[in-house]
Motif scaffolding. Structure first.
Motif, short mmCIF file in Angstrom:
data_model
loop_
_atom_site.label_atom_id
_atom_site.label_comp_id
_atom_site.label_asym_id
_atom_site.label_seq_id
_atom_site.Cartn_x
_atom_site.Cartn_y
_atom_site.Cartn_z
N ARG A 1 11.74 -4.96 -3.53
CA ARG A 1 11.83 -4.96 -2.06
C ARG A 1 12.72 -6.10 -1.55
O ARG A 1 12.62 -7.22 -2.04
N LEU B 1 13.53 -0.68 -0.36
CA LEU B 1 12.93 -0.60 -1.69
C LEU B 1 13.91 0.05 -2.64
O LEU B 1 14.49 1.10 -2.34
N HIS B 2 14.10 -0.59 -3.80
CA HIS B 2 14.91 -0.03 -4.89
C HIS B 2 16.30 0.46 -4.44
O HIS B 2 16.73 1.56 -4.81
N HIS C 1 13.11 1.94 -14.51
CA HIS C 1 11.74 2.19 -14.07
C HIS C 1 10.99 3.09 -15.06
O HIS C 1 10.32 4.04 -14.66
N ASP D 1 0.97 -4.74 -9.44
CA ASP D 1 2.28 -4.38 -8.89
C ASP D 1 2.98 -5.71 -8.64
O ASP D 1 3.37 -6.02 -7.52
N PHE E 1 3.92 -2.64 -13.02
CA PHE E 1 3.33 -1.71 -12.04
C PHE E 1 2.48 -0.72 -12.82
O PHE E 1 2.98 -0.04 -13.72
N GLU F 1 9.53 -3.66 -15.68
CA GLU F 1 10.82 -3.63 -14.99
C GLU F 1 11.47 -5.01 -15.14
O GLU F 1 11.10 -5.96 -14.46
C1 GAL Z 1 7.63 -0.40 -8.24
C2 GAL Z 1 7.09 -1.04 -7.02
C3 GAL Z 1 5.90 -0.22 -6.57
C4 GAL Z 1 6.35 1.20 -6.27
C5 GAL Z 1 7.11 1.75 -7.47
C6 GAL Z 1 7.75 3.08 -7.19
O1 GAL Z 1 8.70 -1.15 -8.75
O2 GAL Z 1 6.72 -2.37 -7.28
O3 GAL Z 1 5.28 -0.78 -5.43
O4 GAL Z 1 7.15 1.23 -5.13
O5 GAL Z 1 8.11 0.87 -7.87
O6 GAL Z 1 6.81 4.10 -7.09
#
Ligand code: GAL
Length: 335
Positions: free
Chosen positions: A71, A95-96, A170, A242, A278, A299
């Motif tokens: 994030r 995010l990502h 991921h 997480d 996670f 990750e």
């Molecule tokens: C992780 C993140 C989680 C969630 C996941 C994707 O890297 O920390 O909170 O967003 O990716 O489902």
């Protein structure tokens, strides 16, 4: 080593690398993702069967994540005193890398094989200002597999303007024979004496804390059921882990994390300073609820939040400077 290719749907290809032991790992150019890893007949990853299933259920599963994994608070970056407002795709945050980023793209690819190893290189051009990030960025991700069951990931990138870059993969692991079983019977060990505590709902503004004496302590192997039973407030709020863990030694020579079940173990080595763990906390997420706690990620990256906390590392990439990083996952049986 042997390489085979087949259709994966939606114009994507599935590329499978098989070693002399008959173990194999497969990848798709949809998101430069890992799809399955078969070791002595058991797939140790959370996997779907087609490209469409990935896009409909969880595009992040197994994919290359970028430009910046995790994030970015308030979807805001400042680079050389210039402000960039990124695309927001999770509340106020990015995010990502934002919506429809690396994970949904069809990457170009080339494969190579030798006696002892096989590899596939995926490449992608991310346009200047894509999802708000500056610089035209050329990204390459090479996956190699060998007879010792090492899956090596090599990242390379080049930008024509100063930018930020912090990719990861991921991949989700579940070492059980049956994927109906969750990961609470797995042991996790990590050489990480510090982690980022993420107090708020948005999971940003991480505070560096010591793990010793807390439920975040994996300095010796610990059963994951302990995490799901923990009464620690963050673990309860997030329904599991997480969290970024800060590795004690940044080195490819040393195993920094081990996940194990009976005689099977997965070892992680990386030159990145942290691992985001996670535990697939999908409770309440309609389509994925039944997959909750059925897998775990490692990750490898600079911990999220580095853009405002230099103690975590540096995610800046200067124009014309080559980005390079490596992470290795290895499976061992009976050792
Ligand atoms: C992780 C993140 C989680 C969630 C996941 C994707 O890297 O920390 O909170 O967003 O990716 O489902």
């Amino acid at each position: 080593m042997k390489i085979t290719k087949e259709e994966f749907g939606l114009g994507a290809t599935l590329i499978c690398l098989t070693n002399q032991k008959g173990n194999s790992i497969s990848f798709s150019n949809l998101g430069a993702r890992v799809v399955a890893w078969e070791v002595t007949g058991r797939n140790i990853l959370r996997s779907y069967k087609t490209a469409r299933e990935y896009l409909e259920k969880d595009p992040y599963c197994g994919a290359t994540i970028g430009r910046v994994a995790g994030r970015i608070k308030a979807a805001y970056l400042k680079i050389n005193n210039q402000e960039f407002n990124l695309q927001k795709n999770e509340g106020e945050q990015t995010l990502h890398g934002g919506e429809e980023s690396f994970e949904t793209k069809l990457w170009r690819f080339e494969s190579f094989e030798s006696e002892t190893s096989a590899s596939v290189t995926f490449s992608l051009i991310s346009n200047h200002m894509e999802n708000g990030f500056p610089g035209k960025l050329e990204v390459k991700v090479t996956y190699s597999y060998d007879d010792e069951d090492n899956w090596t990931i090599d990242y390379e990138a080049l930008s024509d303007q100063d930018t930020s870059f912090n990719p990861t993969n991921h991949v989700y692991f579940n070492l059980n024979q049956s994927k109906k079983e969750d990961i609470s019977n797995h042991f996790l060990e990590m050489s990480a004496s510090r982690y980022l505590s993420l107090k708020n709902e948005e999971k940003v503004d991480g505070q560096i804390k010591e793990v010793t004496g807390t439920d975040f302590d994996f300095q010796s192997a610990k059963l994951l059921s302990k995490i799901f039973e923990s009464q620690e407030s963050e673990l309860l709020n997030f329904d599991g882990l997480d969290h970024p863990f800060l590795l004690d030694e940044v080195s490819l020579e040393k195993t920094q994390a081990t996940l194990s079940l009976d005689d099977l173990s997965l070892r992680v080595k990386t030159d990145r300073p942290s691992l985001v763990i996670f535990t697939a906390n999908f409770k309440g997420v309609d389509i994925l609820e039944q997959e909750s706690h059925k897998s775990i990620t490692f990750e490898s990256q600079v911990a999220p939040g580095a853009e405002s906390n230099p103690e975590l590392g540096d995610i800046s990439l200067k124009a014309g400077e080559k980005y390079q990083s490596r992470t290795i996952y290895q499976v061992k049986i009976g050792e």
